[in-house]
Design a protein around this motif. Structure first.
Motif, PDB file in Angstrom:
ATOM      1  N   UNK A   1     139.300 100.172 152.388  1.00 49.50           N
ATOM      2  CA  UNK A   1     138.140 100.912 152.868  1.00 49.50           C
ATOM      3  C   UNK A   1     136.991  99.932 153.101  1.00 49.50           C
ATOM      4  N   UNK A   2     135.972 100.382 153.835  1.00 51.61           N
ATOM      5  CA  UNK A   2     134.865  99.504 154.191  1.00 51.61           C
ATOM      6  C   UNK A   2     134.154  98.900 153.007  1.00 51.61           C
ATOM      7  N   UNK A   3     133.867  99.702 151.961  1.00 48.98           N
ATOM      8  CA  UNK A   3     133.130  99.194 150.801  1.00 48.98           C
ATOM      9  C   UNK A   3     133.944  98.141 150.066  1.00 48.98           C
ATOM     10  N   UNK A   4     135.296  98.310 150.051  1.00 47.72           N
ATOM     11  CA  UNK A   4     136.148  97.333 149.370  1.00 47.72           C
ATOM     12  C   UNK A   4     136.242  96.039 150.173  1.00 47.72           C
ATOM     13  N   UNK A   5     136.313  96.167 151.492  1.00 47.35           N
ATOM     14  CA  UNK A   5     136.354  94.971 152.332  1.00 47.35           C
ATOM     15  C   UNK A   5     135.043  94.197 152.225  1.00 47.35           C
ATOM     16  N   UNK A   6     133.922  94.917 152.171  1.00 46.34           N
ATOM     17  CA  UNK A   6     132.630  94.257 151.995  1.00 46.34           C
ATOM     18  C   UNK A   6     132.571  93.548 150.646  1.00 46.34           C
ATOM     19  N   UNK A   7     133.137  94.155 149.610  1.00 47.00           N
ATOM     20  CA  UNK A   7     133.159  93.531 148.285  1.00 47.00           C
ATOM     21  C   UNK A   7     133.956  92.231 148.301  1.00 47.00           C
ATOM     22  N   UNK A   8     135.038  92.214 149.075  1.00 51.30           N
ATOM     23  CA  UNK A   8     135.856  91.002 149.173  1.00 51.30           C
ATOM     24  C   UNK A   8     135.060  89.834 149.742  1.00 51.30           C
ATOM     25  N   UNK A   9     134.021  90.140 150.520  1.00 54.78           N
ATOM     26  CA  UNK A   9     133.255  89.086 151.174  1.00 54.78           C
ATOM     27  C   UNK A   9     132.425  88.264 150.201  1.00 54.78           C
ATOM     28  N   UNK A  10     132.240  88.753 148.973  1.00 56.56           N
ATOM     29  CA  UNK A  10     131.436  87.993 148.020  1.00 56.56           C
ATOM     30  C   UNK A  10     132.277  87.367 146.920  1.00 56.56           C
ATOM     31  N   UNK A  11     133.603  87.357 147.081  1.00 61.21           N
ATOM     32  CA  UNK A  11     134.465  86.724 146.088  1.00 61.21           C
ATOM     33  C   UNK A  11     134.350  85.205 146.174  1.00 61.21           C
TER      34      UNK A  11
END
Length: 239
Positions: free
Chosen positions: A15-25
């Motif tokens: 989902x969008x919120x999870x993909x956005x979260x991946x961007x800060x790993x």
């Protein structure tokens, strides 16, 4: 290190919120997760008609799908600068003021520092007026603390906690300190992200002391746009 082929198979399923979260790993995940193909897959799930035009007018699906859940207008920052136990600077700054930055640097600022300050909306910069002077870090310990508060929930989160300015970049006239962010337990895979705070200064000619005219906060390891900064702040451990 997760193989890139595995991430390319998994990211289109998020989902969008999870993909956005991946961007800060980490930088590798951020660069991969910004691929417009993954965001086009998300747009196709939610608005299939958006992807049917033969020559779509949308230049970036990544920027279309997921606006941040908070804005700089929702935030205020609490900034304190110390030399040993002596308070040098203490202000509450609205997010909109901090994000607006310094539009016209004052006279006497070096060209390299002017270049560093230009055109980056992920660098939150506060002009300091009147200026304050920090001593040479060889003679006194100078440190900073930064909290961020949410006006909508009255919760706060820590960004910087008494971090010391141990690195002075005299070529660009910045004193730098950092702190690892406290991320909410809701994002267990996000860790090791640094918040940076810089004191922007001019030499005052007095045994290495520095006249500070600006304070800058950024998360340049992982957040390189205004939207990415807001996504990251939303993931802090708010209390």
């Amino acid at each position: 290190m997760v193989p890139e082929e595995v991430m390319k198979a998994v990211f289109p399923l998020l989902e969008g919120i999870d993909l956005a979260s991946c961007m800060v790993v980490c930088k590798q995940w951020r660069d991969l997760a910004r691929d417009d193909y993954f965001w086009k897959c998300l747009c196709a799930k939610k608005w299939p008609s958006l992807c049917k035009r033969p020559n779509p007018s949308i230049l970036s699906y990544y920027k279309t799908l997921l606006p941040p859940r908070i804005s700089f207008d929702d935030l205020e920052f609490f900034i304190d600068i110390w030399a040993e136990n002596r308070l040098l600077f203490s202000e509450v700054v609205s997010g909109s003021v901090l994000q607006q930055g310094i539009k016209i640097p004052q006279s006497g600022v070096c060209e390299m520092l002017k270049y560093h300050m230009q055109g980056a909306d992920f660098k939150m910069t506060l002009p300091v007026e009147p200026k304050f002077t920090i001593p040479s870090i060889q003679t006194e310990t100078v440190s900073a603390s930064v909290l961020v508060g949410r006006k909508d929930s009255n919760k706060v989160a820590r960004i910087i906690n008494k971090s010391m300015f141990e690195y002075i970049d005299r070529s660009s006239y910045r004193a730098l300190a950092f702190e690892y962010l406290d991320i909410s337990p809701a994002y267990p895979f996000v860790s090791g992200i640094r918040a940076w705070i810089s004191l922007l200064f001019m030499e005052d000619g007095n045994e290495g002391a520095m006249d500070v005219f600006g304070i800058q906060v950024d998360f340049c390891d992982v957040a390189n746009s205004k939207e990415e900064v807001l996504w990251l702040l939303d993931m802090l451990d708010w209390k």
